[in-house]
Scaffold this active site. Structure first.
Site: not given
Length: 85
Positions: A17-19
């Protein structure tokens, strides 16, 4: 549209998931030559806007296309990033 015939390298960032999809995309792009196309395969829906924004704000790369696919009942998000010549 699919760029599969032009893909130089595929980066699998599924489950991240981000980033991290953007971080790993940048690292992979740094290893490529001008004109190469990187296919990034992610499961994070946020990668659609994250990679688009990163490419838009990064000199030397272009986002060619993005698409959502189904893979075994799971949505995957595929991005095609080209290193500019």
């Amino acid at each position: 549209m699919s760029f599969e015939s032009e893909v130089t390298e595929t980066l699998d960032v599924k489950g991240l998931s981000c980033p991290m999809p953007v971080v790993q995309t940048k690292q992979a792009v740094d290893e490529l030559e001008a004109g190469d196309v990187l296919e990034v395969v992610a499961t994070d829906s946020g990668s659609m806007s994250d990679i688009d924004g990163w490419a838009d704000g990064t000199s030397g790369v272009s986002l060619l296309d993005q698409e959502e696919r189904e893979d075994g009942g799971e949505s995957v998000y595929v991005h095609y990033v080209q290193v500019e010549e």
